[in-house]
Design a protein around this motif. Structure first.
Motif, PDB file in Angstrom:
ATOM      1  N   UNK A  23      27.875  73.079  72.863  1.00 35.58           N
ATOM      2  CA  UNK A  23      28.758  75.019  73.587  1.00 35.58           C
ATOM      3  C   UNK A  23      30.699  74.289  73.618  1.00 35.58           C
ATOM      4  N   UNK A  24      30.726  74.796  73.528  1.00 32.71           N
ATOM      5  CA  UNK A  24      32.278  75.859  73.367  1.00 32.71           C
ATOM      6  C   UNK A  24      32.901  75.598  74.893  1.00 32.71           C
ATOM      7  N   UNK A  25      33.472  75.049  74.665  1.00 32.66           N
ATOM      8  CA  UNK A  25      33.804  74.992  75.937  1.00 32.66           C
ATOM      9  C   UNK A  25      35.324  76.151  76.114  1.00 32.66           C
ATOM     10  N   UNK A  26      36.083  77.024  77.057  1.00 32.40           N
ATOM     11  CA  UNK A  26      36.661  77.136  77.027  1.00 32.40           C
ATOM     12  C   UNK A  26      37.881  77.673  78.937  1.00 32.40           C
ATOM     13  N   UNK A  27      38.580  77.413  78.748  1.00 34.44           N
ATOM     14  CA  UNK A  27      39.129  77.289  80.583  1.00 34.44           C
ATOM     15  C   UNK A  27      40.340  78.265  80.323  1.00 34.44           C
ATOM     16  N   UNK A  28      40.292  79.217  81.141  1.00 31.87           N
ATOM     17  CA  UNK A  28      41.652  80.273  81.368  1.00 31.87           C
ATOM     18  C   UNK A  28      42.001  79.646  82.492  1.00 31.87           C
ATOM     19  N   UNK A  29      43.394  80.396  82.689  1.00 26.18           N
ATOM     20  CA  UNK A  29      44.447  79.595  84.228  1.00 26.18           C
ATOM     21  C   UNK A  29      43.925  80.663  84.847  1.00 26.18           C
ATOM     22  N   UNK A  66      32.834  67.991  62.235  1.00 26.76           N
ATOM     23  CA  UNK A  66      31.452  67.730  62.823  1.00 26.76           C
ATOM     24  C   UNK A  66      30.833  68.122  64.060  1.00 26.76           C
ATOM     25  N   UNK A  67      31.756  68.080  65.048  1.00 28.80           N
ATOM     26  CA  UNK A  67      31.389  68.743  66.388  1.00 28.80           C
ATOM     27  C   UNK A  67      30.990  70.381  66.153  1.00 28.80           C
ATOM     28  N   UNK A  68      32.365  70.748  65.266  1.00 28.08           N
ATOM     29  CA  UNK A  68      32.068  72.240  65.314  1.00 28.08           C
ATOM     30  C   UNK A  68      31.049  72.780  64.451  1.00 28.08           C
ATOM     31  N   UNK A  69      30.948  71.359  62.847  1.00 31.74           N
ATOM     32  CA  UNK A  69      29.211  71.993  62.166  1.00 31.74           C
ATOM     33  C   UNK A  69      28.057  72.331  63.310  1.00 31.74           C
ATOM     34  N   UNK A  70      27.746  70.835  64.526  1.00 33.42           N
ATOM     35  CA  UNK A  70      26.433  70.672  65.083  1.00 33.42           C
ATOM     36  C   UNK A  70      26.915  71.579  66.237  1.00 33.42           C
ATOM     37  N   UNK A  71      27.550  72.626  66.825  1.00 33.69           N
ATOM     38  CA  UNK A  71      27.479  73.988  67.591  1.00 33.69           C
ATOM     39  C   UNK A  71      27.288  74.133  66.758  1.00 33.69           C
ATOM     40  N   UNK A  72      27.834  75.210  65.098  1.00 33.45           N
ATOM     41  CA  UNK A  72      27.015  76.126  64.721  1.00 33.45           C
ATOM     42  C   UNK A  72      25.931  76.102  64.294  1.00 33.45           C
ATOM     43  N   UNK A  73      25.249  75.012  64.311  1.00 30.33           N
ATOM     44  CA  UNK A  73      23.657  74.795  63.244  1.00 30.33           C
ATOM     45  C   UNK A  73      22.689  74.872  64.980  1.00 30.33           C
ATOM     46  N   UNK A  74      23.177  75.029  66.046  1.00 27.53           N
ATOM     47  CA  UNK A  74      22.045  75.796  66.755  1.00 27.53           C
ATOM     48  C   UNK A  74      22.549  76.831  67.767  1.00 27.53           C
ATOM     49  N   UNK A  75      22.199  76.922  69.005  1.00 31.42           N
ATOM     50  CA  UNK A  75      22.508  77.839  69.554  1.00 31.42           C
ATOM     51  C   UNK A  75      24.071  78.517  70.373  1.00 31.42           C
ATOM     52  N   UNK A  76      24.699  79.572  69.351  1.00 30.83           N
ATOM     53  CA  UNK A  76      26.212  79.408  69.577  1.00 30.83           C
ATOM     54  C   UNK A  76      26.532  80.000  71.346  1.00 30.83           C
ATOM     55  N   UNK A  77      26.776  78.427  71.755  1.00 30.68           N
ATOM     56  CA  UNK A  77      27.065  79.588  73.733  1.00 30.68           C
ATOM     57  C   UNK A  77      28.546  78.880  73.512  1.00 30.68           C
ATOM     58  N   UNK A  78      28.821  79.163  74.369  1.00 30.01           N
ATOM     59  CA  UNK A  78      30.529  79.722  75.011  1.00 30.01           C
ATOM     60  C   UNK A  78      30.181  78.894  76.673  1.00 30.01           C
ATOM     61  N   UNK A  79      31.344  79.034  76.912  1.00 29.56           N
ATOM     62  CA  UNK A  79      31.578  79.182  78.918  1.00 29.56           C
ATOM     63  C   UNK A  79      32.400  78.599  79.044  1.00 29.56           C
ATOM     64  N   UNK A  80      32.695  80.055  80.377  1.00 30.91           N
ATOM     65  CA  UNK A  80      34.396  79.903  80.383  1.00 30.91           C
ATOM     66  C   UNK A  80      34.170  79.361  81.958  1.00 30.91           C
TER      67      UNK A  80
END
Length: 234
Positions: A23-29, A66-80
């Motif tokens: 998962x790609x984490x994003x944090x909004x202030x 490597x982390x980006x490649x692993x993420x792109x090889x799976x479902x492209x999940x993002x959580x805010x």
């Protein structure tokens, strides 16, 4: 029209489901006394995703590659998630990139395993990212990319931020290297606007990158959420 990749959040079964999920984490202030404008937060989250994708640390032999490649090889999940005060300051000590808009600040972090959230991010709240625009957004600059939202869907700001990030990523994947370089050099200009019903019908049949949500949260699987209208893809 350039060829475009399979939507990142296609609800159909895929070999991506068999890969380890990241998962790609994003944090909004989100300070109590100074919340960002909704449209600015949506645009800033999209630019944050692009900033990570175009960062040297995410490419080649970079420390995040490597982390980006692993993420792109799976479902492209993002959580805010949202943070304020000390929470935001602690999040800022973790490896990542902070992108600032007119009123919004969003920090994006390298992808992590679904069950591998750092402690200072795991305890941040996902809900509560309801935001408003003080004034209606102006007409977008159509000479720059526009991420068009589905006018028939109601999503929280956090969910929509993830969707605009998906759309920006699909556009990035679809672009040739020269167009990527030009976009990066210009600072990833883009707008987020809600399409009219007539525009939405045209856009979804245009061949431009289209996000179909997997339906993990808030909306039904297969819902079309955003079209990425980049001038180089028209």
């Amino acid at each position: 029209m350039s060829d475009v990749p399979i939507p990142a959040e296609s609800p159909l079964p895929s070999p991506r489901d068999e890969a380890p999920q990241y998962v790609l984490p994003l944090v909004v202030r989100l300070e109590r006394d100074a919340p960002p404008a909704r449209t600015d937060a949506l645009e800033t989250s999209a630019r944050a995703v692009l900033a990570l994708l175009g960062d040297e640390r995410a490419l080649g032999d970079g420390e995040w590659a490597e982390a980006v490649r692993n993420w792109e090889d799976a479902r492209i999940r993002k959580v805010v998630r949202r943070a304020r005060g000390a929470e935001w300051r602690r999040a800022g000590t973790l490896p990542g990139i902070t992108v600032t808009g007119s009123s919004a600040e969003v920090r994006v972090f390298p992808p992590i395993p679904l069950d591998g959230w750092p402690k200072d991010l795991a305890k941040l709240q996902v809900s509560g990212t309801e935001l408003d625009d003080p004034e209606p957004p102006s007409a977008p600059d159509r000479t720059a990319p526009v991420l068009w939202l589905n006018p028939d869907l109601a999503m929280s700001a956090g969910k929509t931020m993830a969707q605009t990030g998906h759309a920006a990523q699909l556009a990035w994947w679809a672009l040739p290297d020269t167009a990527r370089t030009a976009w990066r050099t210009a600072g990833y200009p883009l707008s987020v606007r809600t399409a009219t019903p007539a525009e939405w019908t045209r856009l979804t049949h245009s061949g431009l990158p289209l996000v179909r949500d997997a339906g993990f949260t808030e909306i039904a699987p297969g819902s079309c959420t955003v079209v990425a209208d980049h001038p180089a893809l028209r």
